[in-house]
Scaffold this motif. Sequence first.
Motif, short mmCIF file in Angstrom:
data_model
loop_
_atom_site.label_atom_id
_atom_site.label_comp_id
_atom_site.label_asym_id
_atom_site.label_seq_id
_atom_site.Cartn_x
_atom_site.Cartn_y
_atom_site.Cartn_z
N ARG A 1 0.80 -1.36 -0.01
CA ARG A 1 0.17 -0.04 0.07
C ARG A 1 0.84 1.30 -0.01
NH1 ARG A 1 -4.26 -1.99 4.52
NH2 ARG A 1 -5.23 -3.57 3.67
N ARG A 2 2.02 1.04 0.63
CA ARG A 2 2.95 2.36 0.65
C ARG A 2 4.25 1.90 0.02
NH1 ARG A 2 2.61 2.81 6.89
NH2 ARG A 2 3.21 0.53 6.73
N ASP A 3 4.98 2.93 -0.27
CA ASP A 3 6.40 2.72 -0.99
C ASP A 3 7.08 1.89 -0.14
OD1 ASP A 3 5.13 4.23 -2.87
OD2 ASP A 3 6.57 6.02 -2.71
N PHE A 4 7.24 2.04 1.23
CA PHE A 4 8.13 1.18 1.94
C PHE A 4 7.76 -0.07 2.64
CE2 PHE A 4 10.28 5.43 1.12
CZ PHE A 4 11.45 5.00 1.02
N ASP A 5 6.93 -0.74 1.90
CA ASP A 5 6.26 -2.07 2.38
C ASP A 5 6.95 -3.10 1.76
OD1 ASP A 5 4.11 -0.68 3.65
OD2 ASP A 5 2.64 -1.00 2.37
N ALA A 6 6.97 -4.37 2.63
CA ALA A 6 7.66 -5.28 2.28
C ALA A 6 7.04 -6.79 2.87
CB ALA A 6 9.09 -5.39 2.89
N GLU B 1 17.03 4.07 4.81
CA GLU B 1 15.44 3.62 4.64
C GLU B 1 15.23 2.35 5.48
OE1 GLU B 1 17.19 5.98 1.26
OE2 GLU B 1 17.68 4.34 2.30
N GLU B 2 13.99 2.68 6.13
CA GLU B 2 13.44 1.36 6.69
C GLU B 2 12.27 1.00 5.83
OE1 GLU B 2 14.45 1.61 11.35
OE2 GLU B 2 12.85 2.40 10.76
N PHE B 3 12.16 -0.35 5.63
CA PHE B 3 11.04 -1.02 5.25
C PHE B 3 10.21 -1.75 6.34
CE2 PHE B 3 13.27 -0.35 1.37
CZ PHE B 3 12.26 -0.23 0.43
N ILE C 1 15.58 4.42 -2.61
CA ILE C 1 16.97 4.31 -1.66
C ILE C 1 18.06 4.63 -2.31
CG2 ILE C 1 18.25 2.53 -0.66
CD1 ILE C 1 15.88 0.58 -0.57
N GLN C 2 18.93 5.39 -1.27
CA GLN C 2 20.04 5.99 -1.67
C GLN C 2 21.01 5.13 -2.58
OE1 GLN C 2 22.45 7.20 1.57
NE2 GLN C 2 23.97 8.29 0.41
N GLY C 3 21.46 5.65 -3.60
CA GLY C 3 22.18 4.99 -4.67
C GLY C 3 21.55 4.16 -5.46
N HIS D 1 13.74 8.30 6.20
CA HIS D 1 12.83 7.26 7.01
C HIS D 1 11.44 7.48 6.49
CE1 HIS D 1 15.94 5.51 9.45
NE2 HIS D 1 16.41 6.95 9.26
N GLY D 2 11.05 6.71 5.41
CA GLY D 2 9.65 6.95 4.99
C GLY D 2 9.42 7.78 3.92
N HIS D 3 10.60 8.75 3.45
CA HIS D 3 10.33 9.63 2.69
C HIS D 3 10.19 9.04 1.16
CE1 HIS D 3 11.64 13.30 0.30
NE2 HIS D 3 11.97 12.53 -0.66
#
Length: 449
Positions: A140-145, A178-180, A207-209, A259-261
């Motif tokens: 549902r969100r970009d940082f879901d896993a 970043e955290e998922f 994610i950075q990079g 974080h969650g950006h």
Amino acid sequence: MNLATIAWKSIRERGLASSLTALSVALGVMLMVAVLVIYGILQSVFSQRAINYDLIVGAKGDPLQLVLSTVYHISPPIENLPYRYFQELKKDPRVAVAIPVAMGDVTEQGGFPIVGTVPEFFDVDYAPKQPFMVKGHGFRRDFDAYIGDRVARENGWGLGSKLKLVHGGAESDHVHDEEFEVVGILAPTGTPHDKTVYVNLKGFYQIQGHDKPLKEAIERERKFFGEPALTDEELKSEIARIQKKYGVHDHSAGGHDHHGHSHDLPDVQKEVTAVLLQCKSAIAANLMAGELKKGNQGQGVNPIVPMQRLFTEFLAPAQAMFLVMTALIVLVSGIGIFVSIYNSMSARRREIAIMRALGAQRGTVLTIVLAESIILCVGGGLLGLLLGHGLVFAAAPIVAAKTGLLIDPRAFSTYELVVLPVLLLMGALVGFLPGMTAYQTDVAESLNN
């Protein structure tokens, strides 16, 4: 008293020697059954049943490496492809389903492979008629896993757990900020899915990079598609146009909270490691694979082809070697039975002579000795079959806990049907010479002695 009963009583009189020779046969058959069942399991895992796609499209290189990295996550990816290439494949009228995947990172805890993908990935059966079963909800969100069953068990993760990614593999110490969040746990599948973490591709790109520098991305995409390079002025104008539309997000400078950006990313800065394709027909898949092979952009690989080559060149010879070794063990056991019965003949001459004197025919004596040999061979074989499958049954939960590989305790190889007839023949051959010795026993001489 029938002949089989007489043969069995004779075996019981030499209980220790008979038991040891039968046990040697049983151990040989047990090893043979284990080899056959394990080979069958490996063949099932490293086959088309492990992935429900017609083609894996990736960068030019070794097809086997592409399959091992994309499906089994045991080899580094070859190279990335522009996101635009995935979009063009998706629009191909011969393609029914196109799923992008992006790889290269692992989890900070446990070093499990990370795969960035789209929600549609879980709408496709992981194997024919084997749908994903998920505890939780979808992306549902970009940082879901999503996490595999083995990942959840070994890391102690559940719904709501947080995880971070390590860039470039387990040997790297570059942990992304970043955290998922775990929003789904996959049910056990007995495939590499169990040891994999799937993250939303949208979050993966942020994610950075993971977002290619804009100038480099534009130049690489145009080169990949064979388009003429832009002049400096044209390049500056294109960069300005993209930045005006999407804004400037310099991840490398660490200019925002990771974080969650979440923000939109230009497609030109995105890359995919591979594209999983389901085609509308087998003919369409073969045509696409041929076209991709002739071009210079990517390759389309039917995953079963390189895995069959791997089996043919490496695993099949190894299986043959183990089967030869176990066959030799069984053969040596047969020789042991021969020696045991043959050596007993001298001590049984008087017994045989008495039987003959009481009216037993030569053929009857020969049949009794052959029956002894066959009982030992076939009896040992039956015990070996039970021990072999018992070993598989006992090992199944241990292997599943350690590797995530699901083993059917009832697994059976059709080659096992040959074992008992072969042992029956071996028993007859092994018992023939001692039987002939008994057949030729001189009654008068044996009774006098």
